[in-house]
Design a protein around this motif. Structure first.
Motif, mmCIF file in Angstrom:
data_model
loop_
_atom_site.group_PDB
_atom_site.id
_atom_site.type_symbol
_atom_site.label_atom_id
_atom_site.label_comp_id
_atom_site.label_asym_id
_atom_site.label_seq_id
_atom_site.Cartn_x
_atom_site.Cartn_y
_atom_site.Cartn_z
ATOM 1 N N VAL A 61 -30.256 19.082 -19.513
ATOM 2 C CA VAL A 61 -29.234 20.075 -19.176
ATOM 3 C C VAL A 61 -28.936 19.926 -17.690
ATOM 4 C CG1 VAL A 61 -28.755 22.538 -18.972
ATOM 5 C CG2 VAL A 61 -30.049 21.695 -20.925
ATOM 6 N N LYS A 62 -27.680 19.956 -17.356
ATOM 7 C CA LYS A 62 -27.289 19.779 -15.961
ATOM 8 C C LYS A 62 -27.914 20.871 -15.100
ATOM 9 C CE LYS A 62 -23.300 19.404 -13.027
ATOM 10 N NZ LYS A 62 -21.881 19.631 -12.888
ATOM 11 N N GLY A 63 -28.491 20.438 -13.968
ATOM 12 C CA GLY A 63 -29.071 21.404 -13.061
ATOM 13 C C GLY A 63 -30.550 21.667 -13.291
ATOM 14 N N PHE A 96 -32.551 9.805 -2.632
ATOM 15 C CA PHE A 96 -33.759 10.408 -2.059
ATOM 16 C C PHE A 96 -33.431 10.836 -0.639
ATOM 17 C CE2 PHE A 96 -35.396 7.799 -5.403
ATOM 18 C CZ PHE A 96 -36.500 8.502 -5.888
ATOM 19 N N GLU A 97 -34.215 11.743 -0.143
ATOM 20 C CA GLU A 97 -33.941 12.222 1.207
ATOM 21 C C GLU A 97 -34.188 11.093 2.215
ATOM 22 O OE1 GLU A 97 -34.921 16.281 3.580
ATOM 23 O OE2 GLU A 97 -36.575 14.906 3.237
ATOM 24 N N ASP A 121 -44.719 5.865 -11.558
ATOM 25 C CA ASP A 121 -44.806 7.020 -10.670
ATOM 26 C C ASP A 121 -44.121 8.230 -11.287
ATOM 27 O OD1 ASP A 121 -46.195 5.735 -8.814
ATOM 28 O OD2 ASP A 121 -44.612 5.594 -7.289
ATOM 29 N N LEU A 122 -44.519 9.391 -10.802
ATOM 30 C CA LEU A 122 -43.895 10.629 -11.271
ATOM 31 C C LEU A 122 -42.807 11.042 -10.289
ATOM 32 C CD1 LEU A 122 -46.930 12.791 -12.402
ATOM 33 C CD2 LEU A 122 -45.362 11.467 -13.795
ATOM 34 N N ILE A 123 -41.690 11.474 -10.832
ATOM 35 C CA ILE A 123 -40.557 11.892 -10.006
ATOM 36 C C ILE A 123 -40.217 13.331 -10.364
ATOM 37 C CG2 ILE A 123 -38.090 11.519 -9.576
ATOM 38 C CD1 ILE A 123 -39.412 9.168 -8.587
ATOM 39 N N TYR A 124 -40.037 14.151 -9.359
ATOM 40 C CA TYR A 124 -39.533 15.497 -9.598
ATOM 41 C C TYR A 124 -38.091 15.523 -9.129
ATOM 42 C CZ TYR A 124 -39.254 20.596 -9.551
ATOM 43 O OH TYR A 124 -38.896 21.889 -9.787
ATOM 44 N N GLY A 125 -37.182 15.731 -10.029
ATOM 45 C CA GLY A 125 -35.771 15.672 -9.642
ATOM 46 C C GLY A 125 -34.928 16.633 -10.451
ATOM 47 N N GLN A 126 -33.640 16.470 -10.254
ATOM 48 C CA GLN A 126 -32.697 17.426 -10.820
ATOM 49 C C GLN A 126 -31.587 16.634 -11.508
ATOM 50 O OE1 GLN A 126 -30.843 19.630 -7.702
ATOM 51 N NE2 GLN A 126 -30.151 21.265 -9.057
ATOM 52 N N PHE A 127 -31.089 17.156 -12.618
ATOM 53 C CA PHE A 127 -29.999 16.458 -13.323
ATOM 54 C C PHE A 127 -28.661 16.790 -12.670
ATOM 55 C CE2 PHE A 127 -32.864 16.242 -17.062
ATOM 56 C CZ PHE A 127 -32.773 14.893 -17.250
ATOM 57 N N ASP A 163 -30.797 17.802 -2.813
ATOM 58 C CA ASP A 163 -29.852 18.861 -3.168
ATOM 59 C C ASP A 163 -28.485 18.529 -2.561
ATOM 60 O OD1 ASP A 163 -30.205 19.347 -0.532
ATOM 61 O OD2 ASP A 163 -31.102 21.327 -0.751
ATOM 62 N N SER A 164 -27.563 19.466 -2.664
ATOM 63 C CA SER A 164 -26.199 19.163 -2.234
ATOM 64 C C SER A 164 -26.112 18.942 -0.727
ATOM 65 C CB SER A 164 -25.275 20.290 -2.661
ATOM 66 O OG SER A 164 -25.781 21.520 -2.198
ATOM 67 N N CYS A 165 -27.105 19.413 0.032
ATOM 68 C CA CYS A 165 -27.081 19.218 1.480
ATOM 69 C C CYS A 165 -27.781 17.918 1.874
ATOM 70 C CB CYS A 165 -27.768 20.369 2.201
ATOM 71 S SG CYS A 165 -27.250 21.955 1.613
ATOM 72 N N GLY A 166 -28.276 17.185 0.920
ATOM 73 C CA GLY A 166 -28.981 15.960 1.244
ATOM 74 C C GLY A 166 -30.441 16.163 1.597
ATOM 75 N N ARG A 167 -30.978 17.351 1.302
ATOM 76 C CA ARG A 167 -32.382 17.637 1.608
ATOM 77 C C ARG A 167 -33.236 17.442 0.365
ATOM 78 N NH1 ARG A 167 -33.711 20.445 5.940
ATOM 79 N NH2 ARG A 167 -32.376 19.964 7.718
#
Lengths: 438, 273
Positions: B110-112, B144-145, B159-165, B180-184
């Protein structure tokens, strides 16, 4: 669907935990997961749960002609299936390496150990033998399939009953369960597989690995043993070098585990037998509990019963009295009488009908055939109903003679005696007369 | 789980649509039809009583109603596609959100959503990440930041990745980012090499991620720990020792089927040892 990959961190954690003699589910190194055995409503059906791993076993039998080189031996057939329901990674209809390996191991464990007396499965040498088929379905995969499957196979075989057969000359008669109790298979011993997982080139050992432990193990040793501590099969896979005393130690552990499991199986079988005899809920049926959303539920309908009596009295008082029935008793034979309408009583013919039956014998078959030809479908229906409605002509007579029965019932029964004389013989004829094929 | 849920007798009727309001919190089954309060028949039994008086009954006010997971709009009708309890959340404008709370293990992107994925392949400038969905998600190495064409993030297979769709729909390959949307990074990125990953049901994850979840607060008092929840049912947990990590993992798994009292009892027993 592809298998979920194992992440590096899981692998590292598992190995470190094993080094510290800890396991994910809190077991000790030599602990087996809980084994639970439940039976189906039919003979030869069981579900074995080993932790979260579940295997369904179902045994069936069939009369076939034997193999040419083994004319007096029954045939045993094992088939393990890994359904996609067990784990999304299993593909349906494909013989994966794992499946072939497991099937081969099962056959070696159960067939080659001669735990089942195949000679007792012979009916007519060279012509008819029993083929026993054991179907195993993996319902959920959480590691150690082989142990669960071997337990399920042997439990299902122990629980199974095959129909009784008698041979008279050339004639082979197969009896239905109603006629003769089905007979259990003769089982010499119960081989049970115990798996050992090795880690770090054999430094660490675990009994009964679960799915994640199986993924990080270096090698696997499977020992099939019976409770007499006889090794039936031993297989080492994964290409690790094992020392002699390691194998010996494993076989010692296997002996202990097998003794425990055998005892459990016997207890479960006895328990099931007892419950079946008592007629209580057995098999999977007992798992249908109330208070679940899946269970059928009857809503209680509230009924106002406060003034029922007055109401009933009122109705009785208002209702017209029933028309007077003048009945003339009809005397058929001395000592019997019929009041009211009804079909002609057959009490007087009692002795005659008995005579008919006695001399029946050979004629029955002819009557039966003619009726079959005349009313094809009807006789079939009678055939099915026969065991319930009229199992024996003696019973009918008892019903007729009972004084308390209301006349209506008697009437139907008497009709039955007259019309269904031939079908009432069905259960005896139902016995399949099978002539040997050759 | 063992709670006795009253199944309304009408559900057998099947063909008749029921008012969504009357079955809130009850079990609905796939194929059930629901009626939103706006669609309810004014002449129907009980319908008139619930309806507030309006000054201009001729014109209908339009309210926005959101159909969450387990519900599907089919023309004018609202159908249930999953079995579970019907839930509702009021929103300011009136309509609110309806969804079905069901027990499920299979994740659908699901997006987000924030999820934990496992890197399965590195190909060119994207990573393939397994998130437990029907197909792997793609993750650009630039997502990635602080990553640039020269400064590649250090990510290995496994490796494990924690991310967002950012892209998740049924016709396209899902796409993840770790910024995130700010590049952080905002907490996202590669998860450390230690710790334990385990899977729980999606319902438990939602329960644990609820804003005022008691379980998390109680777990936090037990041992110092690092923990990551992915909406795809994966939890990564790390404590000081392996023993503590194992205890935490088992407790979280067991929490799903425990009542509050049982849980309190177990936590107090653990706190003593």
């Amino acid at each position: 669907m592809k298998e979920t990959p194992l992440s590096n961190c899981e692998r590292r954690f598992l190995l470190r935990a094993i080094e510290e003699k800890k396991r994910l589910d809190g077991r000790q190194t030599y602990d087996y997961r809980n084994v639970k055995i439940s039976f189906g409503t039919d003979y030869g059906c069981c579900i074995v749960e080993l932790g979260k791993t579940r295997v369904l076993g179902q045994v069936s039998c069939e009369l076939v002609s034997p193999k040419l080189n083994r004319a007096t031996e029954g045939i045993l057939f094992f088939n393990l299936e890994l359904s996609q329901m067990a784990a999304p990674a299993f593909e349906p209809g494909r013989q994966s390496d794992l499946l072939v390996k497991l099937n081969r191991l099962l056959e070696r464990c159960l067939r080659n150990s001669k735990c089942i007396d195949t000679e007792s499965l012979c009916v007519v040498a060279g012509e008819k033998v029993w083929q026993i088929r054991v179907d195993l379905h993996l319902l959920n995969h959480d590691g150690n399939i082989i142990d669960a499957a071997s337990i399920a196979a042997i439990v299902a075989l122990c629980h199974f009953r095959r129909p009784d057969v008698s041979v008279q000359g050339d004639e082979v008669t197969l009896y239905t369960p109603e006629e003769r109790d089905p007979v259990p298979l003769s089982i010499h011993h119960m081989p049970i597989c115990v798996s050992f997982a090795f880690f770090q080139q054999g430094t660490y050992l675990l009994v009964d690995p679960n799915e994640r432990e199986e993924r990080v193990m270096d090698g696997l040793l499977v020992i099939a043993m019976n409770k007499h501590r006889e090794i039936c099969t031993i297989q080492s896979s994964g290409g690790i070098m094992l020392l002699k005393d390691q194998v010996l130690r494993c076989s010692k552990i296997a002996g202990v585990k097998v003794a425990e499991i055998t005892e459990l199986i016997q207890k479960a079988l006895e328990n099931d037998q007892k419950v079946r005899k008592e007629g209580g809920k057995f098999g999977f049926a007992e798992s249908i509990a109330n208070q679940r959303i899946t269970a059928f539920k009857m809503e209680k309908a509230p009924i106002d019963t406060s003034d029922v009596e007055e109401k009933a009295e009122g109705i009785i008082a208002e209702a017209e009295p029933p028309a007077e029935v003048v009945s003339k008793p009809v005397l058929w034979t001395p000592g019997t009488a019929q009041i009211g309408e009804g079909i002609e009583n057959s009490w007087g013919n009692l002795e005659d009908s008995e005579k008919e039956e006695e001399e029946g014998g050979d004629d029955e078959a002819i009557i039966l055939d003619s009726i079959k030809m005349e009313t094809g479908e009807v006789s079939d229906i009678g055939n099915q109903d026969a065991p319930i409605v009229l199992s024996d002509s003696e019973e009918e007579e008892m019903i007729i003679l009972e004084p308390d029965k209301n006349p209506k019932k008697i009437r139907t029964q008497t009709v039955n005696t007259k019309q269904e004389k031939a079908p009432s013989k069905k259960p005896v004829k139902k016995r399949k007369k099978k002539r040997a094929a050759n | 789980m063992a709670e006795a849920v009253p199944v309304a007798a009408e559900s057998f009727a099947g063909c008749r649509a029921r008012a969504a309001r009357t079955v809130l919190g009850q079990v609905v089954l796939p194929g059930d039809e629901l009626l939103l309060p706006e669609q309810e028949d004014p002449e129907g039994p009980g319908g008139a009583g619930e309806r507030p008086l309006r000054l201009n009954p001729g014109t209908r006010t339009r309210v926005r109603v959101v159909c969450g997971p387990g519900l599907r709009r089919c023309g004018n009708r609202l159908l249930v596609t999953k079995c579970g309890r019907l839930r509702h959340k009021e929103s300011g404008s009136g309509g609110g959100v309806y969804w079905v709370d069901s027990q499920q293990k299979r994740y659908v992107p699901v997006k987000g959503d924030h999820v934990i994925g496992i890197v399965t392949a590195k190909s060119g400038d994207i990573f393939k990440v397994d998130v437990g969905g029907s197909e792997p998600a793609s993750l650009s190495y630039l997502a990635f930041e602080g990553a640039t064409k020269r400064n590649r993030p250090n990510v290995q297979v496994g490796d494990l990745i924690y991310g967002q769709f950012v892209v998740a729909n049924k016709d396209m390959e899902p796409e993840m980012v770790c910024i995130d949307s700010c590049g952080r990074a905002n907490g996202m990125g590669v998860i450390g090499q230690d710790g334990l990953l385990f899977k729980v049901t999606l319902g438990l994850i939602r329960k644990l991620l609820a804003p005022d979840c008691e379980i998390i607060q109680e777990v936090g008092k037990l041992y110092p720990l690092e923990i990551v929840f992915g909406m795809n049912g994966r939890i990564w947990v790390k404590a000081k020792t392996i023993q503590q990590t194992l205890i935490l993992a088992n407790i979280l798994e067991a929490c799903e089927h425990m009542t509050t009292d049982q849980r309190k009892q177990i936590f107090s027993r653990l706190a003593e040892t």
